[in-house]
Design a protein around this motif. Structure first.
Motif, PDB file in Angstrom:
ATOM      1  N   ASP A  95      -0.990  -5.971  -6.035  1.00 21.32           N
ATOM      2  CA  ASP A  95      -1.402  -5.859  -7.432  1.00 21.32           C
ATOM      3  C   ASP A  95      -2.852  -6.275  -7.664  1.00 21.32           C
ATOM      4  N   ALA A  96      -3.579  -6.579  -6.612  1.00 21.05           N
ATOM      5  CA  ALA A  96      -5.003  -6.878  -6.750  1.00 21.05           C
ATOM      6  C   ALA A  96      -5.771  -5.581  -6.997  1.00 21.05           C
ATOM      7  N   LEU A  97      -6.863  -5.656  -7.762  1.00 18.81           N
ATOM      8  CA  LEU A  97      -7.612  -4.464  -8.123  1.00 18.81           C
ATOM      9  C   LEU A  97      -7.983  -3.576  -6.931  1.00 18.81           C
ATOM     10  N   PRO A  98      -8.446  -4.140  -5.803  1.00 23.10           N
ATOM     11  CA  PRO A  98      -8.794  -3.257  -4.685  1.00 23.10           C
ATOM     12  C   PRO A  98      -7.609  -2.483  -4.120  1.00 23.10           C
ATOM     13  N   ASN A  99      -6.385  -2.963  -4.394  1.00 25.63           N
ATOM     14  CA  ASN A  99      -5.198  -2.330  -3.810  1.00 25.63           C
ATOM     15  C   ASN A  99      -4.420  -1.438  -4.765  1.00 25.63           C
ATOM     16  N   LEU A 100      -4.882  -1.325  -6.006  1.00 24.50           N
ATOM     17  CA  LEU A 100      -4.130  -0.540  -6.983  1.00 24.50           C
ATOM     18  C   LEU A 100      -4.085   0.937  -6.629  1.00 24.50           C
ATOM     19  N   THR A 101      -5.008   1.397  -5.809  1.00 25.54           N
ATOM     20  CA  THR A 101      -5.017   2.810  -5.435  1.00 25.54           C
ATOM     21  C   THR A 101      -4.503   3.047  -4.022  1.00 25.54           C
ATOM     22  N   LEU A 102      -3.897   2.027  -3.406  1.00 31.13           N
ATOM     23  CA  LEU A 102      -3.296   2.247  -2.097  1.00 31.13           C
ATOM     24  C   LEU A 102      -2.132   3.221  -2.223  1.00 31.13           C
ATOM     25  N   ARG A 103      -1.955   4.055  -1.205  1.00 30.86           N
ATOM     26  CA  ARG A 103      -0.859   5.026  -1.168  1.00 30.86           C
ATOM     27  C   ARG A 103      -0.195   4.987   0.196  1.00 30.86           C
ATOM     28  N   GLY A 104       1.003   5.568   0.259  1.00 31.83           N
ATOM     29  CA  GLY A 104       1.698   5.680   1.538  1.00 31.83           C
ATOM     30  C   GLY A 104       2.851   4.717   1.701  1.00 31.83           C
ATOM     31  N   PHE A 105       3.122   3.907   0.669  1.00 33.59           N
ATOM     32  CA  PHE A 105       4.240   2.972   0.771  1.00 33.59           C
ATOM     33  C   PHE A 105       5.557   3.705   1.004  1.00 33.59           C
ATOM     34  N   ASP A 106       5.675   4.907   0.432  1.00 33.52           N
ATOM     35  CA  ASP A 106       6.909   5.676   0.587  1.00 33.52           C
ATOM     36  C   ASP A 106       7.143   6.070   2.036  1.00 33.52           C
ATOM     37  N   VAL A 107       6.073   6.365   2.765  1.00 32.24           N
ATOM     38  CA  VAL A 107       6.207   6.747   4.168  1.00 32.24           C
ATOM     39  C   VAL A 107       6.671   5.557   5.005  1.00 32.24           C
ATOM     40  N   ILE A 108       6.076   4.386   4.756  1.00 28.58           N
ATOM     41  CA  ILE A 108       6.480   3.186   5.486  1.00 28.58           C
ATOM     42  C   ILE A 108       7.933   2.851   5.180  1.00 28.58           C
ATOM     43  N   ASP A 109       8.331   2.964   3.918  1.00 29.82           N
ATOM     44  CA  ASP A 109       9.725   2.690   3.544  1.00 29.82           C
ATOM     45  C   ASP A 109      10.683   3.666   4.215  1.00 29.82           C
ATOM     46  N   ALA A 110      10.295   4.946   4.264  1.00 27.37           N
ATOM     47  CA  ALA A 110      11.156   5.947   4.903  1.00 27.37           C
ATOM     48  C   ALA A 110      11.278   5.685   6.400  1.00 27.37           C
ATOM     49  N   ALA A 111      10.182   5.303   7.033  1.00 30.72           N
ATOM     50  CA  ALA A 111      10.220   5.000   8.465  1.00 30.72           C
ATOM     51  C   ALA A 111      11.075   3.765   8.726  1.00 30.72           C
ATOM     52  N   LYS A 112      10.928   2.766   7.883  1.00 32.81           N
ATOM     53  CA  LYS A 112      11.732   1.545   8.032  1.00 32.81           C
ATOM     54  C   LYS A 112      13.211   1.855   7.879  1.00 32.81           C
ATOM     55  N   LYS A 113      13.559   2.680   6.896  1.00 30.64           N
ATOM     56  CA  LYS A 113      14.968   3.047   6.683  1.00 30.64           C
ATOM     57  C   LYS A 113      15.523   3.783   7.891  1.00 30.64           C
ATOM     58  N   ALA A 114      14.730   4.687   8.456  1.00 28.43           N
ATOM     59  CA  ALA A 114      15.183   5.440   9.627  1.00 28.43           C
ATOM     60  C   ALA A 114      15.410   4.526  10.823  1.00 28.43           C
ATOM     61  N   VAL A 115      14.503   3.585  11.030  1.00 26.11           N
ATOM     62  CA  VAL A 115      14.628   2.669  12.162  1.00 26.11           C
ATOM     63  C   VAL A 115      15.783   1.700  11.940  1.00 26.11           C
ATOM     64  N   GLU A 116      15.937   1.213  10.719  1.00 27.29           N
ATOM     65  CA  GLU A 116      17.031   0.281  10.422  1.00 27.29           C
ATOM     66  C   GLU A 116      18.398   0.913  10.650  1.00 27.29           C
ATOM     67  N   SER A 117      18.503   2.212  10.445  1.00 23.81           N
ATOM     68  CA  SER A 117      19.800   2.880  10.630  1.00 23.81           C
ATOM     69  C   SER A 117      20.221   2.903  12.094  1.00 23.81           C
ATOM     70  N   VAL A 118      19.265   2.744  12.985  1.00 20.97           N
ATOM     71  CA  VAL A 118      19.553   2.777  14.418  1.00 20.97           C
ATOM     72  C   VAL A 118      19.463   1.394  15.046  1.00 20.97           C
ATOM     73  N   CYS A 119      18.462   0.612  14.626  1.00 19.88           N
ATOM     74  CA  CYS A 119      18.216  -0.715  15.209  1.00 19.88           C
ATOM     75  C   CYS A 119      18.006  -1.726  14.093  1.00 19.88           C
ATOM     76  N   PRO A 120      19.044  -2.132  13.388  1.00 19.19           N
ATOM     77  CA  PRO A 120      18.866  -3.033  12.252  1.00 19.19           C
ATOM     78  C   PRO A 120      18.287  -4.388  12.656  1.00 19.19           C
ATOM     79  N   GLY A 121      17.297  -4.828  11.872  1.00 21.11           N
ATOM     80  CA  GLY A 121      16.740  -6.155  12.072  1.00 21.11           C
ATOM     81  C   GLY A 121      15.872  -6.318  13.297  1.00 21.11           C
ATOM     82  N   VAL A 122      15.359  -5.234  13.859  1.00 22.88           N
ATOM     83  CA  VAL A 122      14.618  -5.316  15.122  1.00 22.88           C
ATOM     84  C   VAL A 122      13.127  -5.022  14.964  1.00 22.88           C
ATOM     85  N   VAL A 123      12.778  -3.933  14.282  1.00 19.24           N
ATOM     86  CA  VAL A 123      11.381  -3.471  14.228  1.00 19.24           C
ATOM     87  C   VAL A 123      10.717  -3.952  12.931  1.00 19.24           C
ATOM     88  N   SER A 124       9.608  -4.637  13.065  1.00 16.42           N
ATOM     89  CA  SER A 124       8.923  -5.199  11.900  1.00 16.42           C
ATOM     90  C   SER A 124       8.173  -4.128  11.113  1.00 16.42           C
TER      91      SER A 124
END
Length: 394
Positions: A95-124
């Motif tokens: 929520d800091a001003l320099p980060n208000l225009t960051l994008r791509g959180f959806d991709v990281i969340d989707a990748a995390k969900k995919a990895v968690e479905s196979v290896c829960p609690g393993v990949v940071s």
């Protein structure tokens, strides 16, 4: 080892990147290539699949992830703290001003969900961000390199700390000091600025170079006059209009969607968009690196070396109480309600908080920005690296 998109004529580049992979495979004493080879062997392919899916519909995901990784690594180290949501009374980096225009959180969340479905609690999430950025670079035509992994996710994210991100408005000397503070040298800085070969910046970040450079009433004499004349018809003159228009401009005027060395050719021709871009070709401490990187055979290996160094700034590893493997990337585990007991995290190296050598604190410095100078950004930016310290732009 895999290498993606290298033309047959670039066999020398192949060899250079391959050799660099060997030299950097132990890039940090606390991260190693192949960390998940036994605990989650499908992790990298699952992450790549999600990045490719996004890239096919939105090529700007490459600069978006590059910028996100930079913003994460330069604040508290590469611990995915930039992904954490704010909590009541505790605003986060996001929520800091320099980060208000960051994008791509959806991709990281989707990748995390995919990895968690196979290896829960393993990949940071920190490792997912580093690998996803690599994948986005390779999909855009850049090198595919091995990412040392084994990071833990940080538990702390503080909004005020993100206000000190390096800014594209800083002069070369100040920018160098910001990078030195993080253990990165002048060559690393110039190589990482090469991320500007993709992405954009809003006019508000550089229109002073077009209309009233340093109070002269004219354009920056170091900018190609043909480019300055053309951009002055696209960007509104802030000294004569109240227009809210703030169109995005490609940072690479030649091949803006391709991760290549054209950015450096543009700088030599006077076509740098941001102030820092044009200054690194004029400054004796960085000009030789710019000219060297006009060759992809020199740029690609240098970029790989530098982004691996950057992604190892301040990493948390092992069983350190400072870190964890989050179940969701936007919240720490203490704030996640899970159904069922999560799997035990992967076996890790001895606890450590690794930091590259640093110099005494100095006024920090950024790379690129994508908001309107002096105002709150209006729309998501798609440029590569970071925004600037208030008054903002990047």
């Amino acid at each position: 080892m895999q290498l993606l998109w290298v033309a047959p004529a670039h066999l020398l580049l192949l060899c250079s990147v391959a050799l660099l992979q060997v030299l950097t495979s132990q890039a940090s004493a606390s991260t190693v290539v192949g960390f998940y080879s036994k605990t989650c062997p499908r992790a990298e392919s699952l992450i790549l699949a999600q990045v490719r899916k996004k890239f096919l519909v939105d090529k700007s995901i490459t600069p978006a992830l590059l910028r996100m990784l930079f913003h994460d690594a330069f604040v508290r180290g590469a611990d995915a703290s930039v992904l954490l949501d704010s909590k009541p009374g505790h605003p986060a980096e996001k929520d800091a001003l320099p980060n208000l225009t960051l994008r791509g959180f959806d991709v990281i969340d989707a990748a995390k969900k995919a990895v968690e479905s196979v290896c829960p609690g393993v990949v940071s999430c920190a490792d997912i961000l580093a690998m996803a950025t690599r994948d986005a670079v390779s999909l855009a035509g850049g090198p595919r390199y091995d990412v040392p992994t084994g990071r833990l996710d940080g538990k702390v994210s503080i909004k005020e700390e993100a206000l000190n991100l390096p800014s594209p408005a800083f002069p070369v000397e100040q920018s160098r000091e910001s990078f030195f503070e993080k253990g990165l040298d002048a060559e690393d800085m110039v190589a990482l600025l090469g991320a500007h070969t993709v992405g954009v910046a809003l006019c508000g970040f550089f229109n002073d170079r077009l209309f009233n450079f340093r109070g002269t009433g004219g354009a920056d004499p170091n900018m190609n006059p043909v480019l300055a004349a053309r951009l002055s018809t696209v960007c509104p003159n802030p000294f004569f209009t109240e227009s809210d228009a703030d169109p995005p401009i490609n940072l690479d005027q030649a091949t803006p969607a391709l991760f290549d060395s054209a950015y450096y050719h543009q700088l030599v021709a006077g076509n740098g968009i941001l102030q820092i871009d044009q200054e690194i070709i004029a400054d004796p401490s960085t000009a030789s690196h710019v000219r060297n990187f006009t060759s992809p055979q020199a740029f690609f290996p240098a970029f790989v070396k530098s982004i691996i160094k950057m992604a190892n700034i301040g990493v948390i590893t092992g069983s350190s109480p400072l870190g964890e493997v989050r179940f969701k990337c936007n919240v720490s585990n203490g704030h996640v309600h899970t159904s069922g007991k999560p799997a035990a995290p992967a076996r890790r190296q001895p606890a450590t908080k690794s930091r590259l050598p640093v110099k005494p604190p100095v006024v920090p410095v950024p790379l690129t920005g994508h908001g309107r100078r002096g105002s709150k950004p209006k729309a998501p930016g798609v440029g590569p690296l970071p925004p600037r310290k208030p008054p903002h732009g990047p």
